[in-house]
Design a protein around this motif. Sequence first.
Motif, PDB file in Angstrom:
ATOM      1  N   MET A   1       0.741  -1.214   0.104  1.00  0.00           N
ATOM      2  CA  MET A   1      -0.055  -0.045  -0.017  1.00  0.00           C
ATOM      3  C   MET A   1       0.820   1.433  -0.039  1.00  0.00           C
ATOM      4  SD  MET A   1      -3.363  -0.501   0.350  1.00  0.00           S
ATOM      5  CE  MET A   1      -4.223  -1.819   0.013  1.00  0.00           C
ATOM      6  N   ALA A   2       1.360   1.490  -1.214  1.00  0.00           N
ATOM      7  CA  ALA A   2       2.446   2.646  -1.306  1.00  0.00           C
ATOM      8  C   ALA A   2       1.826   3.926  -1.846  1.00  0.00           C
ATOM      9  CB  ALA A   2       3.715   2.104  -1.820  1.00  0.00           C
ATOM     10  N   ASP A   3       0.715   3.798  -1.753  1.00  0.00           N
ATOM     11  CA  ASP A   3      -0.284   4.649  -2.367  1.00  0.00           C
ATOM     12  C   ASP A   3      -0.350   5.858  -1.705  1.00  0.00           C
ATOM     13  OD1 ASP A   3      -1.780   5.583  -4.385  1.00  0.00           O
ATOM     14  OD2 ASP A   3      -3.513   4.138  -4.208  1.00  0.00           O
ATOM     15  N   ALA A   4       0.400   6.985  -2.276  1.00  0.00           N
ATOM     16  CA  ALA A   4       0.562   8.252  -1.602  1.00  0.00           C
ATOM     17  C   ALA A   4      -0.895   9.098  -1.513  1.00  0.00           C
ATOM     18  CB  ALA A   4       1.707   9.024  -1.919  1.00  0.00           C
ATOM     19  N   THR A   5      -1.663   9.037  -3.073  1.00  0.00           N
ATOM     20  CA  THR A   5      -2.676   9.738  -3.086  1.00  0.00           C
ATOM     21  C   THR A   5      -4.046   9.432  -1.953  1.00  0.00           C
ATOM     22  OG1 THR A   5      -3.517   8.405  -4.560  1.00  0.00           O
ATOM     23  CG2 THR A   5      -2.494  10.347  -5.247  1.00  0.00           C
ATOM     24  N   PRO A   6      -4.386  10.293  -1.189  1.00  0.00           N
ATOM     25  CA  PRO A   6      -5.275   9.641  -0.375  1.00  0.00           C
ATOM     26  C   PRO A   6      -6.648   9.237  -1.129  1.00  0.00           C
ATOM     27  CG  PRO A   6      -5.511  12.112  -0.567  1.00  0.00           C
ATOM     28  CD  PRO A   6      -4.223  11.640  -1.362  1.00  0.00           C
ATOM     29  N   ALA A   7      -7.364   8.582  -0.522  1.00  0.00           N
ATOM     30  CA  ALA A   7      -8.534   8.003  -1.076  1.00  0.00           C
ATOM     31  C   ALA A   7      -9.727   9.256  -1.129  1.00  0.00           C
ATOM     32  CB  ALA A   7      -9.301   6.936  -0.411  1.00  0.00           C
ATOM     33  N   VAL A   8      -9.742   9.826  -0.200  1.00  0.00           N
ATOM     34  CA  VAL A   8     -10.778  11.049  -0.248  1.00  0.00           C
ATOM     35  C   VAL A   8      -9.950  12.325   0.039  1.00  0.00           C
ATOM     36  CG1 VAL A   8     -12.869  11.998   1.028  1.00  0.00           C
ATOM     37  CG2 VAL A   8     -12.909   9.739   0.467  1.00  0.00           C
ATOM     38  N   GLU A   9     -10.316  13.395  -0.659  1.00  0.00           N
ATOM     39  CA  GLU A   9      -9.800  14.689  -0.338  1.00  0.00           C
ATOM     40  C   GLU A   9     -10.739  15.627  -0.264  1.00  0.00           C
ATOM     41  OE1 GLU A   9      -6.218  15.776  -2.123  1.00  0.00           O
ATOM     42  OE2 GLU A   9      -5.192  16.746  -0.313  1.00  0.00           O
ATOM     43  N   ILE A  10     -11.259  16.275   0.772  1.00  0.00           N
ATOM     44  CA  ILE A  10     -12.190  17.476   0.472  1.00  0.00           C
ATOM     45  C   ILE A  10     -11.474  18.592   1.399  1.00  0.00           C
ATOM     46  CG2 ILE A  10     -14.617  17.971   1.618  1.00  0.00           C
ATOM     47  CD1 ILE A  10     -15.405  15.394   1.623  1.00  0.00           C
ATOM     48  N   CYS A  11     -11.467  19.613   0.573  1.00  0.00           N
ATOM     49  CA  CYS A  11     -10.646  20.800   0.813  1.00  0.00           C
ATOM     50  C   CYS A  11     -11.638  22.111   1.069  1.00  0.00           C
ATOM     51  CB  CYS A  11      -9.547  21.216  -0.049  1.00  0.00           C
ATOM     52  SG  CYS A  11      -8.218  20.076   0.001  1.00  0.00           S
ATOM     53  N   GLY A  12     -11.576  22.651   2.268  1.00  0.00           N
ATOM     54  CA  GLY A  12     -12.677  23.727   2.428  1.00  0.00           C
ATOM     55  C   GLY A  12     -13.815  23.611   1.494  1.00  0.00           C
ATOM     56  N   LEU A  13     -14.614  22.712   1.773  1.00  0.00           N
ATOM     57  CA  LEU A  13     -15.894  22.658   1.048  1.00  0.00           C
ATOM     58  C   LEU A  13     -17.061  23.410   1.749  1.00  0.00           C
ATOM     59  CD1 LEU A  13     -17.568  20.997  -0.874  1.00  0.00           C
ATOM     60  CD2 LEU A  13     -18.461  19.460   0.891  1.00  0.00           C
ATOM     61  N   VAL A  14     -17.608  24.336   0.871  1.00  0.00           N
ATOM     62  CA  VAL A  14     -18.871  24.949   1.250  1.00  0.00           C
ATOM     63  C   VAL A  14     -19.853  24.992   0.384  1.00  0.00           C
ATOM     64  CG1 VAL A  14     -19.711  27.555   1.443  1.00  0.00           C
ATOM     65  CG2 VAL A  14     -17.239  26.833   1.913  1.00  0.00           C
ATOM     66  N   LYS A  15     -21.003  24.739   0.960  1.00  0.00           N
ATOM     67  CA  LYS A  15     -22.170  24.163  -0.050  1.00  0.00           C
ATOM     68  C   LYS A  15     -23.528  25.209   0.255  1.00  0.00           C
ATOM     69  CE  LYS A  15     -24.706  23.242  -3.200  1.00  0.00           C
ATOM     70  NZ  LYS A  15     -24.402  23.566  -4.502  1.00  0.00           N
ATOM     71  N   ASP A  16     -23.938  26.123  -0.372  1.00  0.00           N
ATOM     72  CA  ASP A  16     -25.109  26.969  -0.245  1.00  0.00           C
ATOM     73  C   ASP A  16     -26.258  26.206  -0.934  1.00  0.00           C
ATOM     74  OD1 ASP A  16     -23.596  28.550   1.678  1.00  0.00           O
ATOM     75  OD2 ASP A  16     -23.219  30.176   0.003  1.00  0.00           O
ATOM     76  N   PHE A  17     -27.297  26.340  -0.270  1.00  0.00           N
ATOM     77  CA  PHE A  17     -28.518  25.871  -0.986  1.00  0.00           C
ATOM     78  C   PHE A  17     -29.494  27.140  -1.136  1.00  0.00           C
ATOM     79  CE2 PHE A  17     -27.539  21.629   0.126  1.00  0.00           C
ATOM     80  CZ  PHE A  17     -27.436  20.933  -0.898  1.00  0.00           C
ATOM     81  N   LYS A  18     -30.051  27.333  -2.097  1.00  0.00           N
ATOM     82  CA  LYS A  18     -31.272  28.235  -2.336  1.00  0.00           C
ATOM     83  C   LYS A  18     -32.391  27.841  -1.373  1.00  0.00           C
ATOM     84  CE  LYS A  18     -30.423  29.665  -7.065  1.00  0.00           C
ATOM     85  NZ  LYS A  18     -29.655  28.656  -7.641  1.00  0.00           N
ATOM     86  N   THR A  19     -32.779  28.822  -0.864  1.00  0.00           N
ATOM     87  CA  THR A  19     -34.209  28.423  -0.104  1.00  0.00           C
ATOM     88  C   THR A  19     -35.348  29.106  -1.082  1.00  0.00           C
ATOM     89  OG1 THR A  19     -33.803  30.525   1.025  1.00  0.00           O
ATOM     90  CG2 THR A  19     -33.134  28.624   2.345  1.00  0.00           C
ATOM     91  N   SER A  20     -36.595  29.002  -0.458  1.00  0.00           N
ATOM     92  CA  SER A  20     -37.671  29.304  -1.398  1.00  0.00           C
ATOM     93  C   SER A  20     -37.472  30.864  -1.644  1.00  0.00           C
ATOM     94  CB  SER A  20     -38.961  28.889  -0.664  1.00  0.00           C
ATOM     95  OG  SER A  20     -38.747  29.546   0.687  1.00  0.00           O
ATOM     96  N   PHE A  21     -37.083  31.789  -0.777  1.00  0.00           N
ATOM     97  CA  PHE A  21     -36.735  32.859  -1.134  1.00  0.00           C
ATOM     98  C   PHE A  21     -35.173  33.216  -1.822  1.00  0.00           C
ATOM     99  CE2 PHE A  21     -39.023  32.700   2.905  1.00  0.00           C
ATOM    100  CZ  PHE A  21     -40.330  33.358   2.459  1.00  0.00           C
ATOM    101  N   ARG A  22     -35.435  33.611  -2.805  1.00  0.00           N
ATOM    102  CA  ARG A  22     -34.177  33.352  -3.710  1.00  0.00           C
ATOM    103  C   ARG A  22     -33.052  34.008  -3.270  1.00  0.00           C
ATOM    104  NH1 ARG A  22     -32.739  31.758  -8.909  1.00  0.00           N
ATOM    105  NH2 ARG A  22     -34.417  29.994  -9.356  1.00  0.00           N
ATOM    106  N   ARG A  23     -32.978  35.181  -2.718  1.00  0.00           N
ATOM    107  CA  ARG A  23     -31.870  35.837  -1.891  1.00  0.00           C
ATOM    108  C   ARG A  23     -31.317  35.171  -0.628  1.00  0.00           C
ATOM    109  NH1 ARG A  23     -33.408  41.724  -1.233  1.00  0.00           N
ATOM    110  NH2 ARG A  23     -35.570  40.849  -1.311  1.00  0.00           N
TER     111      ARG A  23
END
Lengths: 286, 311
Positions: A1-23
Motif C-alpha cells: 500500500m505505497a499509495d500516496a494519494t489519499p482516497a478522499v480529499e475534501i478541501c474547504g468545502l462550502v455548499k449553499d442551497f437556495k431557499t424558497s426566497f431567492r436571495r
Amino acid sequence: MADATPAVEICGLVKDFKTSFRREMLRAVAGVSIRIEAGEVYGLIGPNGSGKSTTMKALLGLVAPTAGHCAIFGQDSLVVDSRRDVGFLPENPYFYKHLSGAETLRFYGKLCGMRGRVLEQRVSELLALVDLESARDRRLGGYSKGMLQRIGLAQALVQDPRLLILDEPTAGVDPIGSRQIRDLIFKLRERGITVFLCSHLLEQVQEVCDRVGIIFQGKMVKEGRLEDLIAIEDQTEIILRDASPELIARITALVASTPGTELVRSGKPRTTLERLFLRETLRDEP
Amino acid sequence: MSQHPDSPARSNSGSHCGRVWVIAMHAFTQLVRMKVFYFLAVFAVIAIGSNFFDLPQHTGPEVSGIAVLSSIKSWSLGTMTLFSVVLGIVATALLLPKDVEDRTLYTILAKPVPRVDYLAGKLLGVLLLVFVSLALMDVLMSAVLQIRSSMILNQQMDFAQGRGWSAAEIASLRGDILSQGANASLQGAVFAVFLRASIMASLALLISTFSSSTLFTSIISFLIYFIGHFQADARAIFLESGAAGTGPVTRAISLVVSLVLPDFQLFNVIDAVIEGQAMPLLILAKLTAIGLFYAVFYVIASWFIFAEKEF
Ligand SMILES: Nc1ncnc2c1ncn2[C@@H]1O[C@H](COP(=O)(O)OP(=O)(O)O)[C@@H](O)[C@H]1O
Ligand SMILES: [Mg+2]
C-alpha cells in the motif's frame, strides 16, 4: 500500500442551497476539510441536518461545491471518471421495485461496464456476501428495510471499488441487521477497502471506525482517532467476575489509602439493551 | 473474493452506447412491468374491433367497400396516434421525477455514468416502448385490413363481372381497393406516427428536466402538442399582419419558434394515406430527418439543464 494519494480529499468545502426566497441562502456545509487515507474507515457523525449527506453528495459530484473542491483518489469529483472506483449507498435507499435482487446487481454492474460471465460471477459472489442468496429472484418491492440496505451495499460494491461511501448505513435497521452491516464493514476493511460512512447514531459507528469526525451545523467540530477521542485519560476500569464482598471492601480500602487516587464508581456493569436483544434472539442459532 | 485492482471487470467502464443501451433496456423493462402493454392491447382490440360495428350503410357497393377500408385505417391510425403520443409523453414525464423522488438517481449517477447517457437512455427506453406497441398495433391493423380487403376484393370482382364491366374498369377498381389495403404507404404512415410520438417524448424529456412533476410535464407537453398543430397557421397570420415594418424581427421570431417547436402539419400526410394516396419516400425521409433533428435538439437542451441540476 505505497499509495500516496489519499482516497478522499475534501478541501474547504462550502455548499449553499437556495431557499424558497431567492436571495436567502442556506449554508449546509461551511468549510469542511477531510482527508482519508487508503485503507482507513472514517466515520462522520453529527445530528440530523448538520451537512453529512451534503458533504458526501459533493464528494460524488451530485452537487457542485459553492467553494472548495473534492477529489477521489486524486481525481476531481466533478469528472465522471472519478466515480469509477467508488461505491455509494445513499440514505434510506430505495431501488427499483420491479427488479429482483440479482437483476438489480446486474443492472448496476452493466452501468460500470461489466458483462457476461464476469458479471454473473460477481452477482452471485455479492449476493452471498450480503446473505441474500435466498432472495435472489424476489422483487425488491417485497424486501425488508434491512434487506434493502444490504442489497444497496452489494450494489455499491459491484465493480469492486476501492472506496465505499455509506450514508447512514444502519438507520432504520434492527439490531441484528445493523450488526450484519457492521460485520460487513469489518470484512471490507480487512480487504483493504476504504470506507467513508456517516451516522447520527454514535453507538454503531464506534466499533468500526479508525477515525471519526464530528460535524455540527456544517462545521467540523472535532476530528481524530477513535481511541483518542473516547478514552477518558485519567480513569481505569477493572471488571471482576464472582468477586466476594470482602474482596471489594479490601480493594476499596486499598484505593482509599493510596494518595492521589479516587474511587469514582463501583457497581454492576449494565449490559446494553442491544446486547440483551442480540443475546436473546440469537440464543437458538449455532 | 480477493481484491484485484486491475481486474478486467473494471479496467474499462464501458462505452457510451453500451451504457445508454443498458439504461434504455432498464427503462423499457420498468415500463413493461408497469403493465402498459396490457391495457394498450385491450384498447387496441377495442379500437380495431369497433370497426366491425361501425360499418357505413350500404349506399353503393363499389364505394362502400373502399369506405370500410379507409374507416378501419382512420380509426386505427387515430388510436395509434393517441396511444403513442400519450405513452411517449406520460412515460417520459413519469421516469425522471420517479428516479429523483426515490433517490435511485443517486445510485445511478454515483456510478461512472455521464448525465447525458442517463437522459438518452431513458428517452431511448420510452421510444423502444412506443415503437414496440406501435408495431403490435400495426400488425393487428394490417391483419384486419388484409382480411377485409381480400373479402371486399372478391365480392366486388364478382359484382363487377356480374355487371359485365370491361377488363380495364375491373383493373382500375382492383387498384383502388388495393391502394386502401395494408400496403407500404400504410407502414410509412405508422412510422410517421412513431416519429411524431418520438418528438413529443423528447420534448417531454426536456420539460421534465426542469419541472420535476409528472403532471406539470404532461400538461405542458400536451399543450405544446396542440399548439404545434396550429403553428404553421399562427406563423402565417403573424407574418401577414406584421409584414409591413418589422421584417427581420418577425422573421427571427418565427425562426426561433420553428426551431423550438416542430410544425406538426407536416404529418398531415398520414391523412392522405388514410384516403388511399401513396406516401412518397421523399416525404418519409424528410419526416425522419425532422424527427431526428428535434430528438437530438431536445436531448442536448435537456442535457444543458440536467448537467447543472443538483439533487
Ligand atoms: N437540495 C437541497 N435544497 C435545499 N436545502 C438542502 C438540500 N439538501 C440539504 N439541504 C439542507 O442542508 C442541510 C444539511 O442537510 P444534510 O446534509 O442532508 O444533513 P444530514 O445528512 O447531516 O442530516 C439541512 O438543513 C437541509 O435542509
Ligand atoms: Mg443525511
